[in-house]
Design an enzyme around this catalytic site. Structure first.
Site, PDB file in Angstrom:
ATOM      1  N   THR A  62       0.879  -1.262   0.074  1.00 20.93           N
ATOM      2  CA  THR A  62       0.013   0.107  -0.039  1.00 20.93           C
ATOM      3  C   THR A  62       0.855   1.128  -0.166  1.00 20.93           C
ATOM      4  OG1 THR A  62      -1.874  -1.237   1.138  1.00 20.93           O
ATOM      5  CG2 THR A  62      -1.493   1.217   1.624  1.00 20.93           C
ATOM      6  N   ARG A  93     -14.093  -7.333  -0.050  1.00 22.31           N
ATOM      7  CA  ARG A  93     -13.296  -6.932   1.156  1.00 22.31           C
ATOM      8  C   ARG A  93     -12.921  -5.637   1.278  1.00 22.31           C
ATOM      9  NH1 ARG A  93      -7.598  -5.283   2.709  1.00 22.31           N
ATOM     10  NH2 ARG A  93      -7.433  -5.963   4.819  1.00 22.31           N
ATOM     11  N   GLY A 112     -10.629  -2.775   3.281  1.00 26.50           N
ATOM     12  CA  GLY A 112      -9.647  -2.836   4.305  1.00 26.50           C
ATOM     13  C   GLY A 112      -9.617  -1.493   5.237  1.00 26.50           C
ATOM     14  N   ASP A 113      -8.262  -1.077   5.575  1.00 28.73           N
ATOM     15  CA  ASP A 113      -8.366   0.092   6.528  1.00 28.73           C
ATOM     16  C   ASP A 113      -8.334   1.367   5.790  1.00 28.73           C
ATOM     17  OD1 ASP A 113      -5.861  -1.142   6.110  1.00 28.73           O
ATOM     18  OD2 ASP A 113      -4.916   0.708   6.886  1.00 28.73           O
ATOM     19  N   THR A 169      -0.397   1.493   7.217  1.00 28.94           N
ATOM     20  CA  THR A 169      -0.318   0.521   6.170  1.00 28.94           C
ATOM     21  C   THR A 169       0.007  -0.932   7.041  1.00 28.94           C
ATOM     22  OG1 THR A 169       1.159  -0.730   4.690  1.00 28.94           O
ATOM     23  CG2 THR A 169       2.378   0.957   5.963  1.00 28.94           C
ATOM     24  N   GLY A 178      -4.812  -4.817   7.573  1.00 32.79           N
ATOM     25  CA  GLY A 178      -6.010  -3.873   7.453  1.00 32.79           C
ATOM     26  C   GLY A 178      -6.907  -3.962   8.777  1.00 32.79           C
TER      27      GLY A 178
HETATM   28  N1  ASP Z   1      -3.526  -2.165   4.792  1.00 32.23           N
HETATM   29  C1  ASP Z   1      -3.848  -2.709   3.632  1.00 32.23           C
HETATM   30  C2  ASP Z   1      -5.044  -3.465   3.689  1.00 32.23           C
HETATM   31  O1  ASP Z   1      -5.162  -4.313   4.763  1.00 32.23           O
HETATM   32  C3  ASP Z   1      -2.547  -3.549   3.081  1.00 32.23           C
HETATM   33  C4  ASP Z   1      -1.305  -2.667   3.141  1.00 32.23           C
HETATM   34  O2  ASP Z   1      -1.023  -1.889   3.867  1.00 32.23           O
HETATM   35  O3  ASP Z   1      -0.437  -3.298   2.518  1.00 32.23           O
HETATM   36  O4  ASP Z   1      -5.655  -3.539   2.520  1.00 32.23           O
END
Ligand code: ASP
Length: 324
Positions: free
Chosen positions: A194, A222, A224-225, A244, A247
Site C-alpha cells: 500500500t 473485502r 480494508g483500513d 499500512t 488492515g
Molecule cells: N492495509 C492494507 C490493507 O489491509 C494493506 C497494506 O497496507 O499493505 O488493505
C-alpha cells in the site's frame, strides 16, 4: 510554526529476503515522490494538493500496491480503494471497490470536493467516476504479470497474503535465515504494498492520503483500513496520519485517529503519540504509519520487519529507508 514536512510510504511488512535490486527500485521511487512533493511545497502548494499529487505518482507506477500494480482478489481482479483527508476543516473523501479508475486517490478527492458524501463504493463509485470524467483503464492495465504469479502462490498456500507473504500454514514459517519456499518456489519475491503520503505545509495545514489494492487473494468485496477515515487515514488540526499493514488490525485499533486522539486528549507530542499507539493499540508485527504534526514534525513508526518510507522537512533533512 515549524515549516513544512512530508512523509511517504510504500507499505509495511517487507520480506526480509527482498532482492537488493527491488530494494533499490523502491528507494528510487520513494525519493522521486519525495522530490515531487518537496518541489510542490516549495512552490507553495497546499498540503491537500501535495498528498494527492504524490499518491497519484505512486499509483501510476506499478511498483507498489495501488492503482497499476494493485494486489489481486481471489478472482484475479482488482478492487482498489483510497481515502484522503484535509486537516483544517476535517474534510474527507473515500472510495472502495474500484475496477477502472486509474487514480483512485483523485476520485476520493472528488468525493470530498464534488459530492455531498464522504465515501462511495463499488458500482456507485464507478458511476461517480464516469460522471466526473476521470481517466479510466481496463482490467489489463492494473494487473501485472508479477501479481498474477503471486496470486497463484497465494492460492496454492490457501492464504491471504499481507506483508511479506507468510502463509498461515505453520509448516511454512519464514525467517531471515531460511528463505520461505512454497511448492519448491521461493516466495521471497517482491510483494506489493500500500502507499500513503502525509504533509504539513508552511501554513501548518496537515493532510493525509492512502491508496491500495488491498491484500493479495482477498475476498471479493473485502474492505480494508485504507479507505476508512480514522483507521488507515486521518488528518485534523494537529496532525496527519497514513497507515499500512494488516488492515483488520489497523481497523480494530482505529490507528490513525488514535494518534490524533492521544495528541489532543493526552497532550503528547507526535513522536510520543506514535510510540504510544504502536505499543498500546497494535498487535505485534502488524503495521506501521507515517505522521506529521501541524508544527512541522515528521515521524515514521512500525512494528513489522520493515516499512518502505521516506521523509523530508523544510530545514533540509531527508531520509529514505526500508528496515528498522
Ligand atoms: N492495509 C492494507 C490493507 O489491509 C494493506 C497494506 O497496507 O499493505 O488493505
Amino acid at each position: 510554526m515549524g515549516g513544512w514536512a512530508i512523509a511517504v510510504h510504500g507499505g509495511a511488512g517487507v520480506d526480509p529476503n527482498l532482492p537488493l535490486q527491488r530494494q533499490e527500485d523502491a528507494k528510487m521511487l520513494l525519493t522521486r515522490c519525495l522530490d515531487l512533493g518537496i518541489h510542490a511545497l516549495r512552490s507553495n502548494s497546499s498540503a491537500i494538493d501535495v498528498v494527492e499529487l504524490v499518491v497519484r505518482e505512486l499509483e501510476t507506477d506499478p511498483l507498489f500496491n495501488s492503482g497499476r500494480g494493485s494486489a489481486l482478489t481471489e478472482e484475479g481482479t482488482v478492487e482498489m480503494e483510497a481515502s484522503i483527508m484535509d486537516g483544517p476543516k476535517r474534510r474527507c473523501g473515500a472510495v472502495s471497490g474500484l475496477t477502472t479508475v486509474k487514480n483512485p486517490i483523485s476520485l476520493a478527492r472528488l468525493v470530498m470536493d464534488k459530492s455531498p458524501h464522504s465515501y462511495l463504493a463499488f458500482s456507485g463509485a464507478e458511476k461517480f467516476a464516469r460522471e466526473q470524467g476521470v481517466e479510466l483503464e481496463c482490467n489489463d492495465y492494473f494487473v501485472t504479470e508479477e501479481n498474477v504469479g503471486m496470486l497463484e502462490l497465494a492460492r496454492e498456500a490457501n492464504s491471504i497474503w499481507l506483508d511479506y507473504r507468510v502463509p498461515t500454514n505453520e509448516k511454512c514459517s519464514a525467517s531471515v535465515e531460511t528463505p520461505l519456499q512454497m511448492n519448491g518456489l521461493p516466495i521471497s519475491v517482491y510483494a506489493p504494498e500500500t502507499v500513503g503520503c502525509v504533509v504539513v505545509d508552511s501554513q501548518g495545514r496537515c493532510a493525509a492520503a492512502t491508496s491500495t489494492g488491498g491484500l493479495m487473494n482477498k475476498k471479493i468485496g473485502r474492505i480494508g483500513d485504507s479507505p476508512l477515515i480514522g483507521s488507515g487515514t486521518y488528518a485534523c488540526g494537529v496532525c496527519g496520519v497514513s497507515c499500512t499493514g494488516e488492515g483488520e488490525a489497523i481497523i480494530r485499533g482505529t490507528l490513525a485517529r488514535e494518534v490524533a486522539a492521544v495528541m489532543e486528549y493526552k497532550g503528547l507530542g507526535l513522536q510520543e503519540a506514535v510510540n504510544y499507539v504502536i505499543e498500546e493499540r497494535l498487535d505485534e508485527g502488524k503495521a506501521g504509519l507515517i505522521a506529521v504534526s501541524s508544527n512541522g514534525e515528521v515521524v515514521c513508526g512500525f512494528n513489522t520487519t520493515g516499512m518502505f518510507r521516506g521523509c523530508a522537512t523544510e530545514d533540509g533533512f531527508m531520509e529514505v529507508g526500508i528496515w528498522k
